[in-house]
Each structure stands twice: as C-alpha cells, then as structure tokens.
Design an enzyme around this catalytic site. Structure first.
Site, mmCIF file in Angstrom:
data_model
loop_
_atom_site.group_PDB
_atom_site.id
_atom_site.type_symbol
_atom_site.label_atom_id
_atom_site.label_comp_id
_atom_site.label_asym_id
_atom_site.label_seq_id
_atom_site.Cartn_x
_atom_site.Cartn_y
_atom_site.Cartn_z
ATOM 1 N N ALA A 240 2.524 -5.350 23.147
ATOM 2 C CA ALA A 240 2.919 -5.072 21.670
ATOM 3 C C ALA A 240 1.782 -4.659 21.166
ATOM 4 O O ALA A 240 0.665 -4.484 21.442
ATOM 5 C CB ALA A 240 3.168 -6.627 21.292
ATOM 6 N N LYS A 241 2.017 -4.146 19.804
ATOM 7 C CA LYS A 241 1.164 -3.324 19.134
ATOM 8 C C LYS A 241 -0.377 -4.158 18.986
ATOM 9 O O LYS A 241 -1.204 -3.795 18.989
ATOM 10 C CB LYS A 241 1.735 -3.129 17.937
ATOM 11 N N ARG A 242 0.090 -5.464 18.646
ATOM 12 C CA ARG A 242 -1.257 -6.438 18.507
ATOM 13 C C ARG A 242 -1.995 -6.319 19.746
ATOM 14 O O ARG A 242 -3.280 -6.796 19.393
ATOM 15 C CB ARG A 242 -0.753 -7.709 18.083
ATOM 16 N N HIS A 243 -1.645 -5.892 20.801
ATOM 17 C CA HIS A 243 -2.379 -6.129 21.926
ATOM 18 C C HIS A 243 -3.098 -4.602 22.299
ATOM 19 O O HIS A 243 -3.834 -4.472 23.320
ATOM 20 C CB HIS A 243 -1.616 -6.615 23.111
ATOM 21 N N GLY A 244 -2.836 -3.717 21.265
ATOM 22 C CA GLY A 244 -3.670 -2.534 21.483
ATOM 23 C C GLY A 244 -2.667 -1.559 22.462
ATOM 24 O O GLY A 244 -3.422 -0.680 23.099
#
Ligand code: GLU
Length: 281
Positions: A240-244
């Site tokens: 996900a975006k939050r995991h880069g």
C-alpha cells in the site's frame, strides 16, 4: 450464460501501485479469457481527496500495463443524482437515520466485539426529532434492513458465502461531506453498468455483505464476486502506499516495461498475503 462484464474501479486519491496493477490485471483477464468486457470506473465521490491528475495517471498506467477497457470511462462524481435516488428509496423504506456524530465522538463510542472491527454503537438511531439543518450523515439501520431481506448469500469464486452484514453495523450510506458512500455508489453502479463479475481485493470481502444486502433492498441484480489475495512486499506487509510501494507512474516514467511487469504479476512473481484483512470503513 450472459457475456461476462467486469470492472476496475480505482479511487483517484493517490497513485496506483503494483497491488492495484495486480487487481486491474485480474479483472481484465477474467473478462478477456471469457470473451467478456472490462469497464473502467473512476470512484471519485470523495471530492476532497480525488484529483484529476490521478485520473490521468490511471489511464496512462493501465495502457502501460497493456490493459484495454471497453466503452466510456464512468466517473462517479457525475452520477450523484443516481445515488441520491437510491438513498431516497431506502429512506422511504424507513431504513435510514441521520447521524450527527463527529469522528471523535464515534471513535470514543466505538464498541469492538472480541477480535472484530469496531462497530458504530447506534447513538443517533434513538433520536426522535432530528434537526436536519445540522451537518449529518445517513446510516443504514442494519438490524431493520436484515429483518426486511431475511438471510442472504452470495458467491465468491464459486463458493457460497452466507451473508453477514450485521458484522459491519450501521454503515454510512451518505457522508456529511459526500452525498453517497462507497457502499451505495458501488452497488448502484455495478447494477447500472451490468457488471456480472466483481473481481477485487480480499480487503473488500466483508464490504460485499453490505453490497449484497443493498442489492436485495433495491431490487438490483446480483453479480458473482471473485476476491483475490493482496500482494505483499518482501517483508510480508501488504503493499500500500503507506508501505512505500513504488507508484506505477514512477516505474513508467523511469522507462520500465509495463507489459513485462504485467507478465510477472500474472506469473505470480510477487508474494501474497495469507491473512484476510478486516474491512473498516
Ligand atoms: N474504489 C475502490 C478502491 O479503490 C475499489 C472498489 C471496488 O472494487 O469495489 O479501493
């Protein structure tokens, strides 16, 4: 059997990453391998977070992956009258109530049965004379809705799943800041677009209980669902975006080969999560 119609329905609130690419490929190939159609729907009812530049990038990303879609691209932000009409029907059935709670109040009042996602405790359900001049969302009175439809079931990858919408509580169908919620818009649009097969990530598995219920309440056709596993990074964390996870646009602009990436995704070159995440929206 009717011709298969699937859809890819991204929210243009950020850039697509490899997990989105996998989902788009699954929906695309499900249709194409059956001689069916793939529709593209931009889920941009969230006016504060959706951006036109993300829509433009999504179209470029899909073409870069070698995916094609059929017919015109649908934008949910241009279909708000349809969601309002569906909401009105549910209201006329006595199944909705206005909710004035703030996010902070809801967070404080949330009740979490053992191991389950926290549920809205129904604070505003008891209000007898609501003041509709105050900002409010509309929630579905889930117990009343379930009493009306009786037991429901749906099919996921050919398996029968017993419906369990009560597990999601009194979901929001129209938000304070948006005239519809994800649940309502997706249900109305899948029916309006003649979608026969919903192919999407397993993160939306629990939401399907609500969609199946709304279909029953609104007299809409019932598609087949095919929830796929979510890709993870090397660390086992969901992409996900939050995991880069790298944005497809970055890979594309770097000159990487999108079709080759699509082939690697088809070949199962990326790890997948074994755990079914819980839907919390
Ligand atoms: N718009 C949703 C998302 O981007 C997907 C909706 C769906 O496939 O039902 O997560």
């Amino acid at each position: 059997m009717d011709p298969v119609v699937t859809r890819f329905a991204p929210s243009p609130t950020g850039r697509l990453h490899v997990g989105h690419a996998y989902s788009a490929i699954r929906a695309h190939d499900h249709a194409r391998s059956r001689g069916g159609r793939l529709l593209l729907r931009i889920e941009d009812i969230d006016g504060t977070r959706s951006r036109p530049e993300h829509v433009a990038a999504i179209l470029l990303d899909l073409a870069w992956l070698g995916l094609t879609w059929d017919g015109e691209v649908i934008h949910q932000s241009r279909r708000l009258d349809r969601y309002a009409a569906a909401l009105e029907r549910l209201r006329a059935m006595g199944l909705l109530y206005p909710c004035f709670c703030t996010r902070a109040e809801i967070a404080e009042a949330m009740s979490a049965p053992h191991g389950a996602a926290p549920l809205y405790p129904g604070t505003c359900r008891a209000i007898v004379e609501p003041d509709l001049s105050r900002p409010h969302a509309w929630r579905l009175d889930m117990a009343a809705a379930v009493a009306r439809t009786g037991a429901l079931e749906w099919s996921d990858a050919g398996r029968i799943v017993p419906g369990d919408p009560l597990a999601l509580g009194d979901v929001v169908l129209a938000r304070k800041d948006a005239p519809a919620s994800y649940h309502l818009a997706v249900t109305v649009d899948d029916a309006a677009q003649g979608v026969t097969d919903v192919v999407r990530g397993v993160d939306l598995f629990a939401a399907t209980h609500v969609h199946r219920l709304l279909q029953a309440l609104l007299g809409l056709p019932v598609p087949r669902w095919h929830h796929h596993a979510l890709l993870t990074g090397a660390d086992g964390e969901r992409l996900a975006k939050r995991h880069g996870a790298p944005a497809l646009a970055v890979l594309r602009e770097r000159g990487e080969d999108g079709r080759a990436l699509a082939e690697r995704l088809r070949a199962g070159d990326f790890p997948k999560a074994a755990v079914v995440p819980t839907f919390t929206s």
